[in-house]
Design a protein around this motif. Structure first.
Motif, PDB file in Angstrom:
ATOM      1  N   CYS A   1     -35.339 -43.638  11.504  1.00 52.39           N
ATOM      2  CA  CYS A   1     -34.132 -42.823  11.560  1.00 52.39           C
ATOM      3  C   CYS A   1     -33.107 -43.352  10.605  1.00 52.39           C
ATOM      4  CB  CYS A   1     -33.564 -42.880  12.968  1.00 52.39           C
ATOM      5  SG  CYS A   1     -31.909 -42.232  13.051  1.00 52.39           S
TER       6      CYS A   1
ATOM      7  N   HIS B   1     -27.450 -41.298  20.239  1.00 53.41           N
ATOM      8  CA  HIS B   1     -28.568 -40.950  19.363  1.00 53.41           C
ATOM      9  C   HIS B   1     -29.497 -42.160  19.155  1.00 53.41           C
ATOM     10  CE1 HIS B   1     -30.340 -38.704  15.881  1.00 53.41           C
ATOM     11  NE2 HIS B   1     -30.562 -39.930  15.438  1.00 53.41           N
TER      12      HIS B   1
ATOM     13  N   HIS C   1     -36.401 -37.098  16.560  1.00 54.37           N
ATOM     14  CA  HIS C   1     -35.311 -36.146  16.346  1.00 54.37           C
ATOM     15  C   HIS C   1     -35.607 -34.778  16.958  1.00 54.37           C
ATOM     16  CE1 HIS C   1     -33.937 -38.700  12.759  1.00 54.37           C
ATOM     17  NE2 HIS C   1     -33.149 -38.916  13.786  1.00 54.37           N
TER      18      HIS C   1
HETATM   19 ZN   LIG Z   1     -32.086 -40.613  14.247  1.00 54.75          ZN
END
Ligand SMILES: [Zn+2]
Length: 854
Positions: free
Chosen positions: A431, A472, A482
């Motif tokens: 990420c 997140h 995601h």
């Molecule tokens: Zn992420």
């Protein structure tokens, strides 16, 4: 199931290998019996002991390491994990980056100990005779073959020298792989670290615990004649240092039961192919998740035996700690759906803590302040490759997430995309969450500056952005990937109504949405999510709710949870489907930087907001006694946001909605459903009005002459600092056009006509041509539009195949030629005067030349 089968296979291996190798060893020993051999005890005498999962002994004078391996450790897989303790982006490393995670095992072969890596991906049913063929056409990697320095038969111990294993790149390639050339761009010389220096590379620290051993090595690379200087973060390009931690981790021995993956939920997975299966989808993938077990199995809601504990590193700015703790613990709302209370705890690392944040036994929310931030946040986890059980995780947060504005000072010059400005990143990064989230927040901050919002409102924006980032990243470490489809939760009006959103703006905190800023005439609501959304609650329930003992009943239970996937609030689509790159993927709802289930309408509001902001940006950012830097950066973000929203809108043209519901599932639609013609037309009209129209940048014109960066030394020497306005506008238009006229998009418009698309290729291109040519047909064509019309005509010529062979399908070629003829006719009857006439004559000659082949 996978685990037990695998160990069974391995047990047989252990016996055979031991039987073979001990006799070989004995024979060899006989030959050398006269020479006095060193014993294990001799070799570890007077050495500093690091005993634990692996036993290391270090020479206090030279630092040299010996490794003692027990016979019982042979042929038994363990986890090998590496992460960068510190590094530099030029060398492909940044602090906290998780790298390798794989299984290794020690094997004995004659007078050597081998360290072998083998992929556990392929499985065979042991009840099927075909399982005897295990290993066929699968290459093992023998990473190391080290001589046995001593063998203690009684204790069952072997000694090998650890330096050739750890002070080399045998286990892990530390230097970066050469970067593949970027298609369409000439190869450029890149920064090279050179060769590993044997004399400079050394151990930093060693920690050994019963279930894991960490060795931190400082790798030094020398390059005598560097061709590329690298960034300022490199002190001297002739020598580069990277600190890497090798972690050797015992495979967990517990009764953890893997949970199967499903296409309707978004977890990171361990993938397994069942080579003996007759299934149409012979996948045996399992999700990554923590091993949560109820303390009280009969209670509907119970604390877990072992909660997931997060530590806020003691480097964390004090004023942020409460927000971070609250956001982290907000995940408990989701775990309650799965039957757990207080599943996740967030504590603060004491200032006098004796443990190191790099110790994999602790899950730490860490902070960095990098010269070139590779992310806003990064949340990797470390799963058992055999079962998906998450053993450890970390989160890296960039302090500059809230400060970093310098990166964007040069943007205005030509509207370069963010991708081009991003530093090197390892390709396997889970990420990068951040650049997008970061951008949207900074756009929000710029807008709040421009709109002169109260400090309270600015504070709310930054605080909500921080919560959102923590939610997140923690989501990633719980195993979630995601969900770029989650911004579909509210319509474009309700999403601004805080009484409706109540801290949940999107279906999932795993999306990269736009900062939710109210357009002119609306009251500002929630900027970002401050709690996990309905999708998050649902997938945590799927992943973490305790299993039933009976396999059939358990499968039925999972199916019941999964049957809800058709609910709008549970929409899911990950990076492998998202439409951020022009021409790639098909479902416009799986997009980053978008917001609401009326993304086109939402974007219209944002365009209005940007226009409005440009009328105030100078007044509110260029203050007496200051330079123009803030004006420049705020303008950059407005332009950037303009391009982002135009990109979101463009994806609806030729778009296809996907539905991954299983056959017969309630609420399911057909798997592929073309976007309604009406919405596609609305998207084209929106782009014609807000991206291609002649007056599209009129609001920005008053600021052009003030977009001046602050001078700093001789920086910028050789570059011209004037704003490259036409490039900036045209590049934003081109990026959108790259999608609108992409060969896959045009072909899909034709394909989808066979299953529901009612917006034909010719109608679509005619609408686009009208948008680009009609508004100024009877008047003067301004310079932005001259650029745009030229670009459009050149692209159509390319598509039509008039001058060069075209990679487009025949229907697209014909449709492009038809548009060119129509354009030629239009400009023939409306030649205009002055610059307009010059422009149109040029266009006509371009078309003419293309078709005459001269
Ligand atoms: Zn992420």
């Amino acid at each position: 199931m996978i685990q037990s089968r695998r160990f069974k296979g391995l047990t047989v291996g252990v016996i055979t290998a031991l039987a073979l190798s001990s006799s070989a060893f004995a024979a060899e020993k006989g030959d050398k019996s006269k020479k006095k051999e060193k014993t294990v005890a001799d070799l570890i005498k007077d050495k500093t002991e690091y005993e634990g999962f692996l036993d290391f002994y270090q020479d206090p004078k030279t630092g040299s390491l010996m490794l003692v391996i027990e016979e019982s450790q042979l042929n038994k897989p363990f986890i090998y994990h590496t992460h960068t303790v510190n590094g530099v982006l030029d060398a492909g490393h940044f602090k906290g980056a998780f790298r390798t995670n794989r299984l290794l095992e020690f094997r004995k072969s004659f007078d050597k100990i081998e360290i072998v890596s083998k992929t556990p991906r392929y499985i065979l049913d042991e009840n099927n005779a075909i399982s005897r063929s295990e290993g066929t056409n699968i290459s093992e990697a023998i990473l190391v073959a080290a001589s046995i320095e001593a063998h203690d038969k009684e204790k069952g111990q072997f000694v090998i020298k650890a330096d050739p294993v750890l002070l080399s790149e045998s286990l892990e390639k530390v230097s970066p792989y050469p970067r593949p050339p970027i298609p369409g761009q000439p190869p450029r010389p890149s920064f090279k670290v050179g060769n590993l220096s044997k004399s400079k590379t050394k151990y930093d620290s060693i920690r050994s615990y019963p279930q894991n051993t960490d060795v931190v090595v400082e790798y030094v690379f020398d390059n005598k004649a560097p061709m590329v200087r690298g960034s300022q973060a490199v002190s001297d390009p002739r020598t580069v240092t990277v600190q890497l931690q090798h972690s050797f981790i015992q495979l967990p021995e517990n009764d953890y039961q893997p949970r199967r993956d499903d296409p309707r939920v978004g977890y990171f997975t361990q993938q397994f192919d069942d080579l003996s299966s007759n299934s149409w989808a012979p996948y045996r993938d399992v999700i990554n998740r923590w091993n949560l077990v109820k303390k009280d199995p009969d209670a509907e809601l119970s604390e877990p035996v072992e909660p997931i504990v997060w530590w806020i590193e003691n480097t964390t700015p004090v004023e942020w700690r409460d927000v971070i703790k609250e956001a982290g613990e907000a995940w408990n709302i989701a775990f309650e759906k799965a039957g757990f209370k207080n599943a996740l705890q967030v504590k603060v690392q004491p200032d006098d803590a004796e443990w190191d944040a790099g110790d994999i036994r602790y899950n730490v929310l860490r902070w960095t302040a990098s010269p070139r931030p590779p992310f806003g946040g990064y949340g990797p986890s470390l799963p058992n490759p055999l079962t998906g059980e998450i053993i450890a995780a970390d989160i890296m947060l960039e302090y500059s997430y809230f400060r970093n504005r310098w990166l964007y000072t040069s943007l205005f010059s030509d509207g370069a995309s963010s991708e081009q400005m991003m530093p090197d990143m390892p390709v396997d990064l889970y990420c990068s969450a951040g650049h997008q989230l970061h951008d949207s927040m900074l756009a929000g901050l710029a807008l709040s500056d421009v709109n002169d919002l109260s400090l309270d409102m600015k504070h709310k924006l930054v605080e909500q952005a921080m919560s959102r980032l923590i939610l997140h990243e923690i989501g990633h470490t719980l195993g979630l990937n995601h969900n770029m489809k989650a911004s579909q939760l509210f319509n474009a009006t309700d999403v601004h109504d805080a009484s409706k959103t109540q801290g949940i703006v999107t279906g999932s905190v795993m999306d990269y949405p736009s900062a939710n800023i109210a357009p002119p005439g609306m009251t500002q609501g929630d900027y970002y999510d401050t709690k996990p959304g309905p999708y998050d609650l649902w997938v945590i329930e799927y992943g973490y709710s305790p299993a039933l003992a009976d396999a059939d009943a358990e499968e039925k239970r999972l199916q019941t949870i999964l049957s809800r996937s058709t609910e709008a609030a549970l929409a899911f689509g990950n990076d492998a489907e998202d439409m951020r790159s022009p021409g790639r993927h098909i479902d416009p709802r799986v997009m980053i930087g978008d917001m609401s289930n009326e993304a086109v309408k939402y974007a219209q509001g944002r365009f209005e907001l940007i226009r409005d902001a440009f009328s105030k940006v100078k007044e509110n950012t260029a203050k007496d006694g200051n330079n123009y830097q803030q004006l420049l950066i705020a303008s950059n973000f407005l332009i950037r946001e303009w391009g982002t929203q135009a990109g979101v809108v463009s994806r609806y043209v030729g778009g296809v909605y996907t539905d991954r519901a299983y056959v017969g599932q309630e609420g399911a639609t057909q798997p592929f459903r073309p976007v309604d013609a009406e919405l596609q037309k609305e998207a084209v009209k929106t782009l014609n009005d807000y991206l291609f129209a002649p007056d599209v940048m009129a609001a920005a014109e008053p600021v052009y002459a003030y977009l001046q960066p602050q001078r700093r030394g001789f920086n910028g020497f050789g570059q011209n600092e004037d704003p490259k306005i036409h490039d900036m506008v045209l590049n934003n238009q081109r990026r959108v056009m790259a999608h609108l006229l992409h060969k896959d998009v045009l072909k899909r418009i034709t394909d989808t006509a066979l299953y529901g698309n009612e917006y034909s290729l010719n109608e679509y291109l005619s609408d686009l041509t009208s948008g680009i040519f009609e508004a100024d047909l009877n008047g003067e064509v301004n310079t932005y539009r001259q650029n745009l019309q030229n670009d459009y005509v050149k692209k159509l010529i390319m598509i039509s195949g008039a001058s060069k062979p075209s990679p487009y399908d025949y229907l697209s070629q014909a449709a492009a030629q038809y548009q060119l003829k129509a354009i030629d006719k239009m400009i023939k009857y409306n030649k205009g005067e002055g610059a307009t006439r010059v422009h149109r004559e040029y266009l006509h000659s371009q078309i003419d030349k293309a078709f005459s082949g001269s």
